[in-house]
Design a protein around this motif. Structure first.
Motif, PDB file in Angstrom:
ATOM      1  N   ALA A  16       0.827  -1.209   0.000  1.00  9.93           N
ATOM      2  CA  ALA A  16       0.000   0.000   0.000  1.00  9.93           C
ATOM      3  C   ALA A  16       0.862   1.260   0.000  1.00  9.93           C
ATOM      4  N   LEU A  17       1.896   1.271   0.825  1.00 11.70           N
ATOM      5  CA  LEU A  17       2.765   2.448   0.883  1.00 11.70           C
ATOM      6  C   LEU A  17       3.568   2.608  -0.406  1.00 11.70           C
ATOM      7  N   VAL A  45      11.108   5.727   4.021  1.00 12.03           N
ATOM      8  CA  VAL A  45      10.114   5.125   4.905  1.00 12.03           C
ATOM      9  C   VAL A  45      10.557   3.688   5.149  1.00 12.03           C
ATOM     10  N   SER A  46      10.480   3.257   6.400  1.00 11.84           N
ATOM     11  CA  SER A  46      10.911   1.907   6.744  1.00 11.84           C
ATOM     12  C   SER A  46       9.905   1.255   7.688  1.00 11.84           C
ATOM     13  N   LEU A  47       9.543   0.014   7.399  1.00 13.58           N
ATOM     14  CA  LEU A  47       8.699  -0.754   8.312  1.00 13.58           C
ATOM     15  C   LEU A  47       9.563  -1.207   9.476  1.00 13.58           C
ATOM     16  N   GLY A  48       8.973  -1.198  10.671  1.00 12.12           N
ATOM     17  CA  GLY A  48       9.783  -1.483  11.851  1.00 12.12           C
ATOM     18  C   GLY A  48       9.183  -2.502  12.788  1.00 12.12           C
ATOM     19  N   VAL A  69       5.898   2.332  11.569  1.00 12.72           N
ATOM     20  CA  VAL A  69       6.385   2.772  10.272  1.00 12.72           C
ATOM     21  C   VAL A  69       7.197   4.033  10.554  1.00 12.72           C
ATOM     22  N   SER A  70       8.452   4.021  10.142  1.00 14.66           N
ATOM     23  CA  SER A  70       9.343   5.143  10.430  1.00 14.66           C
ATOM     24  C   SER A  70       9.610   5.970   9.179  1.00 14.66           C
ATOM     25  N   VAL A  71       9.666   7.280   9.373  1.00 13.19           N
ATOM     26  CA  VAL A  71      10.099   8.214   8.344  1.00 13.19           C
ATOM     27  C   VAL A  71      11.422   8.769   8.836  1.00 13.19           C
ATOM     28  N   GLY A  80       9.721  18.359   6.143  1.00 15.96           N
ATOM     29  CA  GLY A  80       9.685  17.327   5.101  1.00 15.96           C
ATOM     30  C   GLY A  80       9.279  15.969   5.647  1.00 15.96           C
ATOM     31  N   ALA A  81       9.838  15.619   6.795  1.00 18.89           N
ATOM     32  CA  ALA A  81       9.499  14.335   7.416  1.00 18.89           C
ATOM     33  C   ALA A  81       8.026  14.297   7.804  1.00 18.89           C
ATOM     34  N   LYS A  82       7.508  15.417   8.291  1.00 17.03           N
ATOM     35  CA  LYS A  82       6.094  15.456   8.678  1.00 17.03           C
ATOM     36  C   LYS A  82       5.175  15.324   7.472  1.00 17.03           C
ATOM     37  N   ALA A  83       5.575  15.851   6.330  1.00 12.58           N
ATOM     38  CA  ALA A  83       4.768  15.695   5.113  1.00 12.58           C
ATOM     39  C   ALA A  83       4.704  14.226   4.711  1.00 12.58           C
ATOM     40  N   VAL A  84       5.836  13.527   4.813  1.00  8.71           N
ATOM     41  CA  VAL A  84       5.852  12.100   4.489  1.00  8.71           C
ATOM     42  C   VAL A  84       5.031  11.321   5.511  1.00  8.71           C
ATOM     43  N   ALA A  85       5.184  11.652   6.784  1.00 11.97           N
ATOM     44  CA  ALA A  85       4.430  10.959   7.841  1.00 11.97           C
ATOM     45  C   ALA A  85       2.926  11.144   7.646  1.00 11.97           C
ATOM     46  N   ALA A  86       2.508  12.330   7.253  1.00 15.08           N
ATOM     47  CA  ALA A  86       1.090  12.571   6.991  1.00 15.08           C
ATOM     48  C   ALA A  86       0.600  11.716   5.825  1.00 15.08           C
ATOM     49  N   ALA A  87       1.415  11.597   4.792  1.00 18.87           N
ATOM     50  CA  ALA A  87       1.034  10.769   3.643  1.00 18.87           C
ATOM     51  C   ALA A  87       0.923   9.297   4.040  1.00 18.87           C
ATOM     52  N   VAL A  88       1.857   8.818   4.871  1.00 17.77           N
ATOM     53  CA  VAL A  88       1.808   7.439   5.361  1.00 17.77           C
ATOM     54  C   VAL A  88       0.518   7.224   6.153  1.00 17.77           C
ATOM     55  N   SER A  89       0.208   8.158   7.040  1.00 12.98           N
ATOM     56  CA  SER A  89      -1.027   8.055   7.828  1.00 12.98           C
ATOM     57  C   SER A  89      -2.258   8.016   6.930  1.00 12.98           C
ATOM     58  N   ASP A  90      -2.286   8.879   5.929  1.00  8.14           N
ATOM     59  CA  ASP A  90      -3.429   8.924   5.025  1.00  8.14           C
ATOM     60  C   ASP A  90      -3.638   7.587   4.313  1.00  8.14           C
TER      61      ASP A  90
END
Length: 136
Positions: A16-17, A45-48, A69-71, A80-90
């Motif tokens: 999905a990611l 992004v890394s699965l943890g 899930v780590s950014v 920048g990291a928060k933008a990626v984290a928001a996309a992962v959450s979405d």
């Protein structure tokens, strides 16, 4: 309890990611099931880690998976990291993931932690999600 759904859940989250247009616009193909050796991209992004508890009942085997899930970014600031984290959450919140084994009952966000690591040169956001699965 069955841990049997764990690999299927991980594969579905990874797929999905990796397939999401917003995530890939931000990190390209840098979504990892395990961090590769050698040079890493500036942002990825890394699965943890995962913790699993039994949630079986009279209707069958089930479990609750709390997974990370780590950014991670070398870029300055957290924006920048928060933008990626928001996309992962979405992508993941209430996702309708099809698993190779079992059934995903629910998927929700639990918490996140943003921190500087490696002497403050790297930023990392760990997102914790909770998935309820049935091993149908």
């Amino acid at each position: 309890m069955s841990y049997g759904v764990s690999a299927a859940l991980q594969a579905a989250v990874f797929s999905a990611l990796s397939a999401d247009d917003t995530v890939t616009a931000l990190v390209g193909s840098a979504v990892f099931d395990a961090e590769p050796s050698g040079a890493l991209p500036d942002t990825y992004v890394s699965l943890g880690a995962e913790a699993v508890r039994d949630r079986s009942d009279g209707s069958g085997s089930g479990a609750v998976h709390d997974f990370t899930v780590s950014v991670v970014t070398e870029l300055s600031g957290f924006q920048g990291a928060k933008a990626v984290a928001a996309a992962v959450s979405d992508v993941l919140i209430d996702a309708d993931l099809v698993l190779a084994r079992g059934v995903l009952v629910s998927l929700r966000f639990l918490r996140a932690k943003a921190a500087r690591i490696e002497n403050g040169t790297t930023r990392r956001i760990d997102l914790i999600f909770r998935a309820r699965v049935d091993d149908a």
